[in-house]
Design an enzyme around this catalytic site. Structure first.
Site, PDB file in Angstrom:
ATOM      1  N   CYS A 134       0.825  -1.211   0.000  1.00  9.43           N
ATOM      2  CA  CYS A 134       0.000   0.000   0.000  1.00  9.43           C
ATOM      3  C   CYS A 134       0.861   1.265   0.000  1.00  9.43           C
ATOM      4  O   CYS A 134       1.565   1.558   0.976  1.00  9.43           O
ATOM      5  CB  CYS A 134      -0.924  -0.027   1.227  1.00  9.43           C
ATOM      6  SG  CYS A 134      -1.802   1.511   1.531  1.00  9.43           S
ATOM      7  N   CYS A 150      -0.042   3.916   2.667  1.00  6.38           N
ATOM      8  CA  CYS A 150       0.389   3.433   3.993  1.00  6.38           C
ATOM      9  C   CYS A 150       1.843   3.819   4.254  1.00  6.38           C
ATOM     10  O   CYS A 150       2.207   4.284   5.343  1.00  6.38           O
ATOM     11  CB  CYS A 150       0.236   1.921   4.081  1.00  6.38           C
ATOM     12  SG  CYS A 150      -1.452   1.315   3.902  1.00  6.38           S
TER      13      CYS A 150
END
Length: 323
Positions: A33, A36
């Site tokens: 991600c 993230c």
């Protein structure tokens, strides 16, 4: 992973963290991600600055490796930050939004500092998991952190004892600590007679299930006793006077005897839950002590139940909007 961040590897580990830390901030992420990774340095920095053992804990949860937790907490987008108080989700932040995440966590930390204010360096609640005077009924949690400490008022208090805020400390009472050398007075005591009148406002609407009161009168001192008769009133806008507390119809009245106090000096009082469903303030009137003593003493008060949404949410996202 820094010392301030806990990497969660199992549901059991996470459940243990929720029970041992008053507030937990969880970052659900994945290695693939991009957002993230983008917000990870900020999250680590906040953890380094604000985390406090036993009080405010920051964790990271790999959603791919912990799909059971991601499913349990309905994590549908990454990153997702969940804020837990006393084991229950109170807020959610989705996406890599540095401004919102920082505001949410700093507000939470500020509230925590307000609660712990004045707890003292020797017995501060940040030294470890919160002390338990009695078991918490299954299905409910400690909602003492919902108290607005600055708004509390205690009438007929002895000036030589501690201030009202010591009642809500999560640390073990000094009376239970063998060989304690601290001179801090972490209890309250009545002054002119054996009555106390305590007004407690909350930061949110509370469902109260159980009232836990801890009391340790000095051994051999017959002038100080534990509470004997307690009258409870809810949703008053300010403290009552003693005449009104004597005459008004209480929400509940409790009589305590020697058999009601456990080895930790705590009486766990079950409340008529249906009457305490929407509680914004609680008034505790100790009408008289247990026996003929001239004064009554209380070391700790803990409130058990369910916390609602805070009245002043600011930028925080209400969980109800996601349900």
């Amino acid at each position: 992973m820094t010392d301030s961040l806990v990497q969660v590897t199992s549901k059991q580990q996470f459940d243990d963290l929720l029970s041992s830390s008053r507030i937990v901030v969880a970052d659900f992420y994945a290695d693939w991600c991009g957002p993230c990774k983008q917000i990870a340095p900020l999250y680590a920095s906040l953890a380094e600055q604000i985390s406090r053992p036993g009080l405010l804990t920051f964790v990271k949860i790999d959603s791919d490796k912990n799909q059971d937790l991601a499913k349990e907490y309905s994590v549908s987008a990454l990153p997702t930050f969940l804020l837990f108080r006393n084991g229950k989700v109170i807020q959610k932040v989705q996406g890599a939004n540095p401004t919102e995440l920082k505001a949410v966590i700093e507000k939470l930390a500020s509230e925590l500092e307000s609660l712990a204010e004045g707890s003292g360096s020797g017995s501060g609640s940040g030294s470890g998991p919160a002390w338990k005077g009695a078991e918490i009924p299954r299905g409910y949690s400690d909602v003492t952190s919902e108290i607005e400490i600055r708004g509390c008022e205690l009438l007929n208090a002895d000036d030589d004892a501690g201030p009202v805020r010591v009642l809500f400390e999560s640390s073990k009472p000094s009376a239970l600590t063998q060989g304690a050398t601290s001179t801090a007075k972490d209890w309250v005591q009545s002054g002119a007679d054996d009555q106390l009148l305590l007004f407690i406002p909350f930061q949110s609407t509370i469902k109260l299930h159980t009232l836990q009161i801890t009391s340790f009168p000095p051994e051999g001192n017959t002038d100080v006793s534990r509470p004997g008769v307690i009258r409870l009133f809810i949703n008053r806008t300010s403290n009552m006077d003693f005449g009104e507390a004597e005459d008004a119809e209480p929400t509940q009245e409790i009589t305590l005897g020697p058999e009601d106090w456990n080895s930790e000096g705590t009486a766990s009082i079950g409340l008529r839950f249906v009457k305490f469903q929407k509680t914004t303030t609680l008034t505790i009137f100790v009408q008289r002590g247990d026996g003929e003593a001239d004064a009554v003493r209380i070391d700790r008060i803990k409130l058990i139940g369910e916390a609602g949404t805070k009245r002043d949410m600011g930028k925080l996202q209400k969980m109800e909007e996601d349900e």
